[in-house]
Design a protein around this motif. Structure first.
Motif, PDB file in Angstrom:
ATOM      1  N   GLY A 260       8.779  -8.360  12.915  1.00 20.55           N
ATOM      2  CA  GLY A 260       9.905  -8.769  12.042  1.00 20.55           C
ATOM      3  C   GLY A 260      11.047  -7.552  12.265  1.00 20.55           C
ATOM      4  N   ILE A 261      10.585  -6.362  12.274  1.00 19.14           N
ATOM      5  CA  ILE A 261      11.804  -5.206  12.513  1.00 19.14           C
ATOM      6  C   ILE A 261      12.051  -5.339  13.860  1.00 19.14           C
ATOM      7  N   LEU A 262      10.999  -5.395  14.676  1.00 15.21           N
ATOM      8  CA  LEU A 262      11.710  -5.250  16.255  1.00 15.21           C
ATOM      9  C   LEU A 262      12.510  -6.218  16.638  1.00 15.21           C
ATOM     10  N   ASP A 263      12.246  -7.475  15.965  1.00 17.80           N
ATOM     11  CA  ASP A 263      12.997  -8.616  16.529  1.00 17.80           C
ATOM     12  C   ASP A 263      14.463  -8.748  15.834  1.00 17.80           C
ATOM     13  N   SER A 264      14.608  -7.672  14.895  1.00 12.22           N
ATOM     14  CA  SER A 264      15.767  -8.112  13.987  1.00 12.22           C
ATOM     15  C   SER A 264      17.351  -7.711  14.643  1.00 12.22           C
ATOM     16  N   LYS A 265      17.231  -7.262  15.816  1.00 12.48           N
ATOM     17  CA  LYS A 265      18.427  -6.804  16.566  1.00 12.48           C
ATOM     18  C   LYS A 265      19.494  -7.916  16.654  1.00 12.48           C
ATOM     19  N   ARG A 301      14.570   0.456  14.595  1.00 10.30           N
ATOM     20  CA  ARG A 301      13.837  -0.027  15.685  1.00 10.30           C
ATOM     21  C   ARG A 301      13.064   0.957  16.477  1.00 10.30           C
ATOM     22  N   GLN A 302      14.065   1.956  17.057  1.00 10.36           N
ATOM     23  CA  GLN A 302      13.438   3.132  17.641  1.00 10.36           C
ATOM     24  C   GLN A 302      12.298   3.840  17.237  1.00 10.36           C
ATOM     25  N   CYS A 303      12.459   4.035  15.640  1.00 10.93           N
ATOM     26  CA  CYS A 303      11.437   4.693  14.982  1.00 10.93           C
ATOM     27  C   CYS A 303      10.104   3.716  14.805  1.00 10.93           C
ATOM     28  N   ALA A 304      10.325   2.375  14.887  1.00 12.87           N
ATOM     29  CA  ALA A 304       9.326   1.065  14.494  1.00 12.87           C
ATOM     30  C   ALA A 304       8.635   1.309  16.062  1.00 12.87           C
ATOM     31  N   ARG A 305       9.209   1.476  17.000  1.00 10.34           N
ATOM     32  CA  ARG A 305       8.461   1.290  18.442  1.00 10.34           C
ATOM     33  C   ARG A 305       7.565   2.698  18.330  1.00 10.34           C
ATOM     34  N   ARG A 306       7.819   3.700  17.998  1.00  9.78           N
ATOM     35  CA  ARG A 306       6.935   4.952  17.894  1.00  9.78           C
ATOM     36  C   ARG A 306       5.967   4.662  16.830  1.00  9.78           C
ATOM     37  N   VAL A 307       6.167   3.950  15.845  1.00  6.74           N
ATOM     38  CA  VAL A 307       5.023   3.778  14.655  1.00  6.74           C
ATOM     39  C   VAL A 307       3.995   2.645  15.244  1.00  6.74           C
ATOM     40  N   GLU A 308       4.716   1.882  16.165  1.00  4.59           N
ATOM     41  CA  GLU A 308       3.684   0.773  16.794  1.00  4.59           C
ATOM     42  C   GLU A 308       2.614   1.431  17.796  1.00  4.59           C
TER      43      GLU A 308
END
Lengths: 480, 480
Positions: A260-265, A301-308
Motif C-alpha cells: 500500500g505504501i510503496l504503490d501510493s506514488k 517510500r524510500q524509508c519503506a524500502r529499507r524497512v522492507e
C-alpha cells in the motif's frame, strides 16, 4: 440402430439443456450475491462514493431542467444537450478534478470557438466551391498541431483535457459554418451551455458534501507515515520475542500494508495535481504547499524500502542464535522502536497540523541509539565468529542505520512543511528549515582510521530527487 | 514642485513602458525558441508522435466529409457532429487504446440507446404532466447506479469509458424524448454516427503506420532488462578499478536509468491493458500472454531495487581498503558481471522472440560464483578485523546473493513466457516451466550448523505478488 443412437443423443442434449436451465438461476443468483457483496464493501470502505453517485444524479437532473422548462428550452433548444454532456464528462469524484476539467472545458470552448469563427470567415473569402477545401486544411493543421502539443509533458499534466476540447470545438464550429447561417449564434450557444453544465457540476461538487483532493492527499501522506511507524514499532517486539507462527501471520499483514505504501506514488501525484485547482477550504489555504507532501511521500517510500529489506532479516532463529548476545538485540529493538515512535509523532503533527517538536526527542534518542550500536560494534564482538553467522547482524545494523537516516530526512521535510503551511504553534525562527541544513554527525569514525568519514544528511532539493537524497558523505559515498 | 514630481513620475512610467515593449519581443522570441526546441526533441525521440498527430488530422477530415457531401449530409444532418466528436475523443496513440475506446463507445451507445428508448416509452404511460418527473427519476437512478458501478475495480480497469458513454447516451435519449417526435430515429442516427466515427478512427489507427501497445510493452520490458544488465556489468568494472571522478559521473547516468526502470510499473500496466484489445499482429497472436510481461517487469523492478542498494556500497575506498583482499573483490566482480550477462541474454531472447538457452550458462556460472563466494566467506577471513570495516563487505555479499536470486527468478519468468508464447526454437517438453519449480540449492549450510537452510526459489503465482516472490527458505526465512 441408427435411430436408437439418435434418440439417445437427443435425450442426452435434452438432459444437458434441462441441467443448464436448472443451474442457470443458481449460478446467476450466486454471481449477483457476489456483486452485491462487492458493492457493499466499496460503499462501506468509502461512503463518499455513494454520495458522489447521488450527486451526479442530482446535477444531471438540474441541467435537464433546460429541456423541461419551456422558457429555458426556447433560449437554447437542442443545444441544451451540451449542458448534459458537460455534466457527465466534467463531474469527477473530487472538487479539484471537477474544477480542473470545468475550467479547461470552459476556456477551451471559448478560445476554440473564437478561432473556429475566425477560420470559417477566412474561408468564405474564397467562395462556396473552395470553402470545404480550405476548412479541411484548417481542420487538419489545427488538429495535428494541437494533438502534438498534447505530448508536451507540462501540457499533458494539467491541460490535456482542455486541448481535447479545443480540437473538438474548433472542428465543430468551423465545419458547422458550412451548413449554418448564423455561426456566431451556434458558437455562443455552445459556449453558454458548456458554461452552464460546467458551473452546475462545480457548484454541486463544492456545496453538496465536497470531497477535497487536497484533504485526501494530506490524510494519505500522514497515514502512510503512521503505518510505517507502526511496522517499525512492531519490529521492536519481534526482535526481542517472536515465534515463527506469529511471525508468518504478521508477515501477511506486513506485505499488504507495505505494498500500500510503496504503490501510493501515482495516487499522491494525481491528488496533488487536482489539489492545485482547489480553492482554500478548511485548514488549507489556496496555495497550500502541496508539492511538499509529494516530497514527504517520496521520502516515506524510500524509508519503506529499507524497512522492507529489514523485514527479510528479522528471523527469530537468526537474531536469537547464541552468537548474538542480548545487548545487540536490545540495541536493534531500541532503534526500531524509537524510529517508529518518531514517525508516528510526525504523522500526528501532519494530521493535527501542529508544529512538530524540534529537535524531535525521538530523533535525538535515535542518534544516541545509533551511536551506542556503533560503539558496541567497534568492540571485539566479532572475533572468532563465523562470517556467515555475522552477516545478518551486519545487514540489520546497516539497514537500521539507514532507516534512522531516512527518519531524520522525513523529520526535516515535515518541519519544512510545517513552516511553509504555518502549522499551529509555528515559531517564526524557522527552526524547521535550518535544522535541515545542519550536519548531523551520527557516525563517528574509529580513531585508528586515517580519513574521517562524516555522514551529512543533506536536504533533497526537489521531490524528484528521491533517490539522490538518501545519504551523502563529505568527499566520499556512504561507507556503511 | 508637485507638477514636477508628477512629470517625473510620468517620465518614469513612460521609460518603464518603453523598456517593457522593447523587451517583450525578445522574451517572447526566446520562449518560442525554447518551445520549438522542446517540440523538436519530442519529435526526434519518438517520430511516431508526429505521425499520430497527422493521422488525427486525416481521420477528422474523413468524417467531416459527412458535412460537405450533400447526399451524406441529407441522411444524418447535424447528427454528423457525433461522428466528429467520436473521432476526437476515441482516437488514441496506440491501436489498443483506440480499439478499446471505440468498442466501449459503440456498445455503450447501443445498450444505453435501447434502454433510454424503453425508459421513455414507459414514461409516456403517465401522460405529459407526469412525464418529466418520471424521466427525472429514471435519469437519477440510472446515473447514480452507473456512477457507482464505475468504482468497481474490474469495471474501472477496462470499461470506465463505456460506463461514461452509457450514462451520457441514456440521459440524452430519454430526455430528448420529451422534445422529439421520432425518438427512435434520433437514437439510431446517434448510434450510426458514433459507429462511423469509431470505425474511421480504428481503420486509420490500424492501417496508417499503426502503433501497437503490445509491441511497445514487449520492447519496454526487454529494454529495462537490458539496462539493468548493463548496470550490473558496469559494476563489475567499477569494483575492480574505479576512480572517484569517473564514479560520480557514472552515478548521474545510473540514477537516470534506475529511476526509469523503477517508475515503469504504471506505464507497463497501461500498455498491457491496451494490448489486450489488440488483434494479432506481426509476431504477436491475439491472445499473447501480456500478463507474463507484467510479471517479468515486476521481477525486474525487484532486482533493480537490490541493484540500487548495491550501488550505495560500491565505493572505491571501501572495497579497496587493505582489509579486503583481491580475491573477494574478484568474486564480487565476477558475480556482478555474470548477472549482467545473464540479464542481457534474457533481454535478447525476449527481443528476438527466441527460446533462451536452458539451463542458462550464465545462471549456472552465477551459482558457481555464489558457491565460491560463500566458501570463501566461511574461511577465517573475518578474524581480528574491525566489525565496522567488515560491514560493507557483508552487505555487498548479501545484496549480490539476493541479486543472483532475482536473476534466477527472472530467467524462470522469461522461460515461462517463451513457452507460453511459443518463442522460436521452443521445445515442447516445457523445460522453461518445469525449471521454475525445481529447488535450486545455491546456498549450502556450513556443516557445523544443526538446521539445514535450503533456499528455494519459488515462482510467484501472480504478478501482484511481486514482493512476496523473492526468496523463501524451507522452514524458515532467509537468514542472509
Amino acid at each position: 440402430m441408427e435411430v436408437e443412437s439418435r434418440n439417445q443423443e437427443e435425450v442426452g442434449f435434452f438432459v444437458l439443456g434441462c441441467l443448464w436451465v436448472k443451474r442457470f438461476p443458481k449460478k446467476f443468483l450466486s454471481e449477483m450475491v457476489e456483486i452485491a457483496k462487492q458493492a457493499k464493501k466499496i460503499a462501506k470502505d468509502d461512503p463518499r462514493k455513494v454520495i458522489h453517485s447521488l450527486k451526479v444524479g442530482l446535477a444531471l437532473n438540474l441541467v435537464s431542467l433546460f429541456y423541461y422548462i419551456q422558457p429555458l428550452y426556447r433560449n437554447f433548444g437542442d443545444y441544451a444537450t451540451w449542458a448534459v454532456i458537460t455534466v457527465v464528462v466534467v463531474f469527477e469524484f473530487t472538487v479539484g478534478a471537477t474544477l480542473g476539467k470545468g475550467i479547461n472545458r470552459g476556456l477551451a470552448t471559448l478560445a476554440a470557438g473564437a478561432l473556429g469563427l475566425g477560420a470559417y470567415h477566412l474561408t468564405t473569402i474564397t467562395g462556396k466551391p473552395g470553402e470545404p477545401i480550405l476548412i479541411g486544411i484548417f481542420v487538419f493543421l489545427q488538429a495535428a498541431a494541437s494533438t502534438f502539443i498534447r505530448f508536451f509533458p507540462r501540457v499533458k499534466a494539467r491541460y490535456d483535457y482542455g486541448m481535447l476540447i479545443f480540437i473538438l470545438t474548433f472542428c465543430l464550429v468551423s465545419i458547422s459554418g458550412f451548413r449554418t447561417n448564423d455561426l456566431l449564434d451556434l458558437a455562443l450557444k455552445r459556449l453558454y451551455t458548456v458554461l452552464i453544465g460546467a458551473s452546475t457540476s462545480v457548484i454541486v461538487s463544492i456545496f453538496v458534501c465536497p470531497v477535497w483532493a487536497g484533504g485526501d492527499l494530506h490524510k494519505l501522506v500522514a497515514l502512510n507515515l503512521e503505518r510505517l511507524g507502526k511496522f517499525l514499532e512492531g519490529f521492536a517486539d519481534e526482535i526481542l520475542n517472536s515465534t515463527e507462527a506469529k511471525q508468518s501471520e504478521n508477515d501477511v499483514q506486513f506485505r499488504g500494508g507495505m505494498n500500500g505504501i510503496l504503490d501510493s506514488k501515482n495516487r499522491e501525484e494525481i491528488l496533488a495535481n487536482f489539489a492545485r485547482w482547489e480553492p482554500g477550504h478548511g485548514q488549507f489555504m489556496y496555495r497550500h504547499p502541496w508539492k511538499q507532501y509529494l516530497k514527504i511521500g517520496n521520502l516515506t517510500r524510500q524509508c519503506a524500502r529499507r524497512v522492507e529489506a529489514l523485514n527479510c532479516y528479522l528471523n527469530p532463529k537468526t537474531l536469537a542464535s547464541k552468537e548474538i548476545n542480548g545487548m545487540i538485540q536490545e540495541a536493534f529493538s531500541n532503534m526500531s522502536s524509537e524510529s517508529g515512535k518518531a514517525l508516528k509523532e510526525l504523522a500526528l503533527a501532519i494530521k493535527t497540523m501542529t508544529m512538530p517538536s524540534s529537535p524531535n526527542p525521538h530523533v535525538t534518542n535515535l542518534q544516541m541509539a545509533s551511536r551506542n550500536l556503533k560503539s558496541f560494534l567497534k568492540s571485539d564482538f566479532c572475533e572468532d565468529v563465523n562470517f556467515l553467522k555475522i552477516m545478518p547482524v551486519a545487514a540489520v545494523s546497516s539497514l537500521l542505520i539507514e532507516t534512522v537516516n531516512c527518519v531524520e530526512n522525513i523529520a526535516d521535510a515535515v518541519n519544512e512543511l510545517a513552516s511553509l503551511a504555518n502549522f499551529k504553534g509555528s515559531n517564526s525562527n524557522g527552526a524547521g528549515q535550518n535544522s535541515s541544513k545542519t550536519q548531523c554527525r551520527i557516525f563517528e569514525q574509529p580513531p585508528e582510521d586515517e580519513t574521517p568519514h562524516v555522514i551529512s544528511i543533506n536536504e533533497p532539493t526537489s521531490a524528484n530527487e528521491e533517490s539522490q537524497s538518501s545519504v551523502h558523505t563529505s568527499g566520499q559515498k556512504l561507507t556503511l
